[in-house]
Write a protein that holds these residues in place. Structure first.
Motif, short mmCIF file in Angstrom:
data_model
loop_
_atom_site.label_atom_id
_atom_site.label_comp_id
_atom_site.label_asym_id
_atom_site.label_seq_id
_atom_site.Cartn_x
_atom_site.Cartn_y
_atom_site.Cartn_z
N GLU A 226 0.83 -1.20 0.00
CA GLU A 226 0.00 0.00 0.00
C GLU A 226 0.87 1.26 0.00
O GLU A 226 0.60 2.21 -0.74
N ARG B 121 2.49 1.73 -3.38
CA ARG B 121 1.54 2.30 -4.34
C ARG B 121 1.40 3.81 -4.13
O ARG B 121 1.36 4.58 -5.09
N GLU B 122 1.36 4.25 -2.88
CA GLU B 122 1.28 5.69 -2.61
C GLU B 122 2.50 6.41 -3.20
O GLU B 122 2.36 7.48 -3.78
N ALA C 148 2.29 6.92 -6.91
CA ALA C 148 1.13 7.66 -7.42
C ALA C 148 1.52 8.89 -8.23
O ALA C 148 0.95 9.16 -9.29
N GLN D 158 -3.86 3.10 -14.04
CA GLN D 158 -4.84 3.58 -13.06
C GLN D 158 -5.20 2.54 -12.01
O GLN D 158 -5.96 2.83 -11.09
N GLN D 159 -4.66 1.32 -12.12
CA GLN D 159 -4.97 0.28 -11.14
C GLN D 159 -4.58 0.73 -9.74
O GLN D 159 -3.45 1.14 -9.50
N GLN D 160 -5.53 0.66 -8.80
CA GLN D 160 -5.27 1.09 -7.43
C GLN D 160 -4.74 -0.07 -6.59
O GLN D 160 -5.27 -0.40 -5.54
N GLN D 161 -3.68 -0.69 -7.07
CA GLN D 161 -3.11 -1.84 -6.37
C GLN D 161 -1.66 -1.99 -6.79
O GLN D 161 -1.34 -1.86 -7.97
#
Length: 713
Positions: free
Chosen positions: A104, A107-108, A111, A144-147
């Protein structure tokens, strides 16, 4: 029917070097848990994750629970098997939660890079006609995948016209279908431990090495592995391309060609039907792709997660068929086991260091004992007295007169010219913008940095602008014309802060991985000296008003004071095991202000290092802050919300402005420590504040991509 021994030996000779080559390249990341500071990709991400306050807290809590479980397990008798199993299940859940937090946070950190790529995609697409072979929509969906996950792509095999029809008609149907089924079963995208996003039809036609490098220009922020192959009338060439698994550079691995025709002849000599021979060869090609895909996925998740258990350990039956022998898989499993052992040993050392540091901090807090309680009582009494004294202080009234849009990312740094007419702002969008501070008009945009601009400073004569960037350079500009005067090489991973001496002759800069401060001659750009002593990233530097002293703040939880003329370290100011984000020195040169990750602003006497005051979120946080200097803190204020990110002192030395991640600016009375007012209006973290020389103009820069200009009534 099993394959002839010569055929099996040939495949072992083919597959074993692949395990060694990929293991050496990717395993280099996990065998050095310190993660080279000059690196990028997963190494740089993991290094940043290690410094995140949430990660540190999670690790400490994990260690505390682990020690409790180990103690209870030692006391459990043999008949209490149920409780022992419950503790082991709890341990497993804890480790999975740590792994989830790691992904997580990564991923941040990705971004911002992904946001930039999405904004550039149209330009990249238009620049190279090759991209017309791909789906623009699928490409954007990948970004754009949020993972946080590994992206794995397979290209259609490039098959010679001289190959049998069986290859040309069936292989490119079987390959993506069976690879998708394999990954969906063992490395599904929704997995909590090893998510792999697979595309079997992303490429519409075969690709080559140059196409892998092309694709990296768009998908660079996403860790990616690509399998592609070409088949002639007698041999198969397997290729692997990847980035983001060690660093952002594209790595290309070509595998020794496999002579499928020789295998075909050997099978035929044993009486195998021609159709069956070709089918076996196709299935071997597919199985090699599955083996490579599983090995790459396991290697990647070993690099980011010391708790990870490779799936390939349990998949021998997936590969051990009558035409695919067990010994072909063994080199891959052995390579993973070696890397896993090295990874876990290194991580255990790191966890022990963290535990020891936490233990020392706890011991220090315990040793304070009664003396600390008395200090707190005295500080609280003094605070109450000061509150009574300042109750008559009139609250300052500040009004927002301009909101300046224009940047397309975080506004990370601002500076005001000595005459109060020009405002310079640096942003993560890689630009510097110059504004008319009286009218709020944008006068020019300076481009040239290739990564985020972290710091800007203006010389005392108002002629020179200096900027520091994550592109590892320092640039000097003519403030009035916008002309780039020169570029200085900076620090590894980036330049965090720059400052100009009051006489305009020196530049001070600090960076990340080298933990140093550099002093430069402004006029010629020559490096004067390098100051060493910090043990972690140096985040901020500032000169004293007389130019004789330089102060620095670091993630190693210290501020240091240096003699500018000699470069000697005069003093180290320490506190909790949390870093310093920003520093400032009062106009009279007597007070050093530092903003820390422990939610506090500390005011110290610069000549002596004595702690004078703490401005804090609440009394508990303020009181928990230790210091190595003499004297007590007469003020511990309870109004400051959120982590401080920036601080500035007014020219008269009476007012202090601080910005934080609760989206506000707070105005303090320096003499009393009284919070005078809170300015609201930003919708994101306030990363930078500056006060003009007239003392009546304040400027703030924020993560909401705007600048606000405030005037005092």
């Amino acid at each position: 029917m099993s394959l002839p021994r010569p055929v099996s030996d040939t495949l072992v000779d083919l597959l074993k070097p692949i395990a060694q080559s990929l293991g050496d390249r990717l395993g280099a990341t996990v065998t050095s848990y310190s993660f080279s500071e000059g690196s990028s990709g997963v190494q740089a991400l993991r290094h940043q994750v290690k410094k995140d306050r949430r990660w540190i807290q999670a690790q400490i809590q994990f260690l505390q629970r682990q020690e409790r479980r180990e103690q209870e397990l030692r006391e459990i008798t043999s008949v209490e098997k149920v409780r022992a199993n419950e503790l082991r299940e709890e341990e497993l859940r804890d480790r999975r939660e740590i792994s989830r937090l790691c992904r997580e946070l990564m991923r941040e950190l990705q971004a911002e890079a992904i946001k930039i790529k999405l904004s550039e995609i149209q330009i990249i697409w238009d620049r190279d006609t090759w991209f017309s072979n791909l789906s623009r929509q699928e490409t954007e969906q990948i970004l754009q995948q949020q993972q946080h996950r590994l992206l794995l792509l397979v290209s259609p095999a490039k098959i010679s016209k001289d190959c049998p029809d069986s290859f040309r008609h069936n292989l490119n149907i079987e390959l993506p279908a069976k690879l998708r089924a394999f990954l969906s079963q063992y490395y599904p995208q929704h997995s909590e431990t090893c998510p792999v996003q697979f595309y079997g039809d992303y490429f519409k036609q075969p690709i080559s090495d140059i196409d892998v490098e092309r694709l990296q220009t768009i998908l660079g922020p996403v860790p990616t592995a690509i399998l592609y192959s070409d088949i002639s009338d007698y041999e198969v060439n397997f290729h692997v391309g990847f980035w983001g698994m060690v660093n952002q550079t594209v790595s290309l691995v070509s595998i020794q060609p496999w002579n499928w025709e020789k295998v075909y002849e050997q099978l035929g000599a044993d009486g195998t039907d021609e159709k069956v021979c070709l089918r076996i060869i196709r299935q071997i090609i597919v199985s090699i792709h599955k083996l490579l895909a599983g090995f790459l996925a396991d290697l990647y998740y070993l690099t980011i997660d010391f708790n990870y258990e490779p799936q390939l350990y349990y998949l021998k039956s997936e590969f051990v068929q009558e035409w695919f022998a067990q010994e072909w898989v063994e080199p891959y499993i052995e390579s993973l086991k070696v890397i896993q052992r090295q990874q876990r040993a290194a991580c255990e050392v790191e966890l022990r260091r963290l535990a020891d540091r936490e233990s020392r901090a706890k011991l220090q807090r315990d040793l304070l004992g009664e003396a600390e309680r008395q200090r707190r009582e005295k500080a609280a009494a003094e605070y109450k007295r000061q509150e009574q004294e300042v109750s008559k202080v009139k609250t300052q009234i500040w009004q927002c007169v301009y909101t300046l849009p224009g940047h397309s990312s975080f506004v990370n740094s601002i500076a005001i010219s000595p005459d109060g007419l020009i405002l310079a702002s640096g942003s993560w969008d890689r630009t510097i913008k110059l504004w008319n501070l009286e009218t709020g008009e944008l006068t020019s945009t300076l481009t040239g940095h290739s990564d985020r601009v972290n710091s800007v400073a203006i010389s005392s004569n108002g002629d020179i602008l200096v900027s520091g960037s994550s592109d590892e350079t320092i640039k000097l500009w003519n403030l009035h014309s916008g002309e780039l005067l020169c570029t200085l090489p900076g620090h590894s991973i980036g330049v965090n802060s720059v400052a100009i001496s009051p006489d305009g002759k020196l530049i001070a800069s600090c960076g990340g991985s080298d933990y140093t401060i550099k002093l430069w001659h402004l006029e010629g750009g020559e490096l004067l000296r390098t100051l060493r002593g910090h043990l972690d990233d140096v985040n901020a530097v500032v000169f004293s008003p007389d130019g004789q002293v330089l102060a620095s703040g670091s993630s190693d939880a210290t501020s240091k004071v240096w003699d500018v003329e000699t470069g000697e370290l005069q003093r180290t100011l320490s506190g909790l095991n949390l870093g310093v984000n920003s520093i400032a020195i009062s106009p009279d040169g007597e007070t050093l202000v530092s903003v820390r990750n422990d939610y506090t602003i500390k005011l110290r006497n610069l000549p002596t290092g004595r702690l004078m005051r703490i401005l804090s979120n609440n009394q508990r946080r303020g009181n928990d802050v230790g210091n190595s200097s003499r004297g007590n803190a007469p003020h511990i204020l309870r109004n400051y919300v959120g982590r401080g990110n920036s601080v500035a002192i007014s020219p008269d030395g009476l007012t202090l402005a601080s910005g934080s991640d609760d989206n506000t600016i707070k105005i303090w009375n320096v003499a009393t420590g009284q919070l005078m007012t809170t300015l609201t209006g930003h919708s994101g973290t306030v990363y930078s504040v500056a006060i003009a020389r007239d003392g009546n103009t304040l400027v703030s820069g924020s993560a909401d991509e705007t600048i606000k200009v405030w005037r005092r009534d």
